[in-house]
Design a protein around this motif. Structure first.
Motif, PDB file in Angstrom:
ATOM      1  N   ASN A 265      -5.381  -0.386  -5.131  1.00  0.00           N
ATOM      2  CA  ASN A 265      -4.482   0.694  -5.553  1.00  0.00           C
ATOM      3  C   ASN A 265      -4.727   2.309  -4.694  1.00  0.00           C
ATOM      4  O   ASN A 265      -4.629   3.448  -5.714  1.00  0.00           O
ATOM      5  N   ASN A 266      -5.170   3.049  -4.055  1.00  0.00           N
ATOM      6  CA  ASN A 266      -6.005   4.110  -3.371  1.00  0.00           C
ATOM      7  C   ASN A 266      -5.053   4.081  -2.846  1.00  0.00           C
ATOM      8  O   ASN A 266      -4.773   3.149  -0.788  1.00  0.00           O
TER       9      ASN A 266
ATOM     10  N   GLY B 157      -5.717 -11.336   3.585  1.00  0.00           N
ATOM     11  CA  GLY B 157      -6.795 -10.709   3.148  1.00  0.00           C
ATOM     12  C   GLY B 157      -7.233  -9.093   3.107  1.00  0.00           C
ATOM     13  O   GLY B 157      -7.184  -8.844   1.505  1.00  0.00           O
ATOM     14  N   MET B 158      -6.983  -8.412   4.209  1.00  0.00           N
ATOM     15  CA  MET B 158      -6.926  -6.824   3.713  1.00  0.00           C
ATOM     16  C   MET B 158      -5.603  -6.247   3.091  1.00  0.00           C
ATOM     17  O   MET B 158      -5.647  -5.639   2.475  1.00  0.00           O
ATOM     18  N   GLN B 159      -4.453  -7.391   3.504  1.00  0.00           N
ATOM     19  CA  GLN B 159      -3.513  -6.859   2.914  1.00  0.00           C
ATOM     20  C   GLN B 159      -3.773  -6.231   1.299  1.00  0.00           C
ATOM     21  O   GLN B 159      -3.101  -6.224   0.556  1.00  0.00           O
ATOM     22  N   ALA B 160      -4.370  -7.892   0.446  1.00  0.00           N
ATOM     23  CA  ALA B 160      -4.073  -8.460  -0.610  1.00  0.00           C
ATOM     24  C   ALA B 160      -5.702  -7.137  -1.310  1.00  0.00           C
ATOM     25  O   ALA B 160      -4.882  -6.710  -2.149  1.00  0.00           O
ATOM     26  N   TRP B 161      -6.815  -7.198  -0.497  1.00  0.00           N
ATOM     27  CA  TRP B 161      -8.012  -5.999  -0.793  1.00  0.00           C
ATOM     28  C   TRP B 161      -7.111  -4.966  -0.553  1.00  0.00           C
ATOM     29  O   TRP B 161      -7.667  -4.025  -1.910  1.00  0.00           O
TER      30      TRP B 161
ATOM     31  N   GLN C 234     -15.027 -10.633   2.914  1.00  0.00           N
ATOM     32  CA  GLN C 234     -15.231 -12.148   2.736  1.00  0.00           C
ATOM     33  C   GLN C 234     -16.634 -11.821   1.286  1.00  0.00           C
ATOM     34  O   GLN C 234     -16.086 -12.428   0.717  1.00  0.00           O
ATOM     35  N   GLN C 235     -17.028 -11.318   2.292  1.00  0.00           N
ATOM     36  CA  GLN C 235     -18.305 -10.367   0.609  1.00  0.00           C
ATOM     37  C   GLN C 235     -17.509  -9.896  -0.159  1.00  0.00           C
ATOM     38  O   GLN C 235     -18.817 -10.044  -1.607  1.00  0.00           O
TER      39      GLN C 235
ATOM     40  N   ASP D 150      -9.955 -12.964   1.633  1.00  0.00           N
ATOM     41  CA  ASP D 150     -10.083 -14.055   2.831  1.00  0.00           C
ATOM     42  C   ASP D 150     -10.298 -12.464   4.384  1.00  0.00           C
ATOM     43  O   ASP D 150     -10.147 -11.280   3.860  1.00  0.00           O
ATOM     44  N   GLY D 151     -11.314 -13.072   5.096  1.00  0.00           N
ATOM     45  CA  GLY D 151     -11.314 -12.102   6.076  1.00  0.00           C
ATOM     46  C   GLY D 151     -10.923 -12.792   7.308  1.00  0.00           C
ATOM     47  O   GLY D 151     -10.501 -12.976   8.266  1.00  0.00           O
TER      48      GLY D 151
END
Length: 157
Positions: free
Chosen positions: A84-85, A75-79, A65-66, A70-71
């Protein structure tokens, strides 16, 4: 969310999930063996691991979220995709795979618990006098033998 902290969080989650899976496999062995003492020992450790996993997931969600995401797991999947690591992508996929494995073990263990409970209920019912039968001196609801009324006592010997 910095790449280093996300990677560390995922590594910590992966370690905890692996510990949880090992513990759930031990739990399964105890369930199969009807080892209630062993189950009692494992339960507190399992609760502790689940709480730690929840704390790490909450930290990860807050960091997402910071970072404007999306928390949530989506959101994690998108992050992860945005970064791309490959190392972080691999860790995230491992976390997801291990969580699915843990959920499946939990489902199976739940089935074993239900089976054992049904077995125990059937045993208890078999030791009770059926409501339609003559009192034969079997165990009553309190777990003590019910008195045989109106019958001659059984003498063995």
């Amino acid at each position: 969310m910095s790449t280093a902290s996300a990677h560390t969080t995922l590594q910590d989650e992966l370690k905890l999930i692996n510990c949880l899976i090992d513990l759930m496999k031990q739990e399964q062995q105890c369930l199969v063996a009807a080892d209630t003492d062993g189950l009692g020992t494992l339960t507190s450790r399992k609760t502790e691991l689940v709480e730690q996993l929840g704390t790490l997931a909450a930290q990860r969600h807050a960091s997402l979220q910071q970072d404007g995401c999306d928390g949530s797991e989506a959101g994690m999947q998108a992050w992860v995709k945005r970064l791309n690591n490959p190392a972080i992508q691999a860790n995230w996929q491992h976390v997801l795979e291990k969580m699915r494995a843990a959920k499946e073990l939990n489902r199976i263990n739940g089935m074993l618990i239900n089976k054992q409970m049904t077995h125990n209920q059937n045993l208890i019912q078999a030791m009770r006098t059926p409501s339609h039968a003559v009192d034969t001196g079997f165990y009553g609801p309190s777990g003590h033998a019910t008195p045989v009324s109106g019958k001659r006592p059984l003498v063995v010997g």
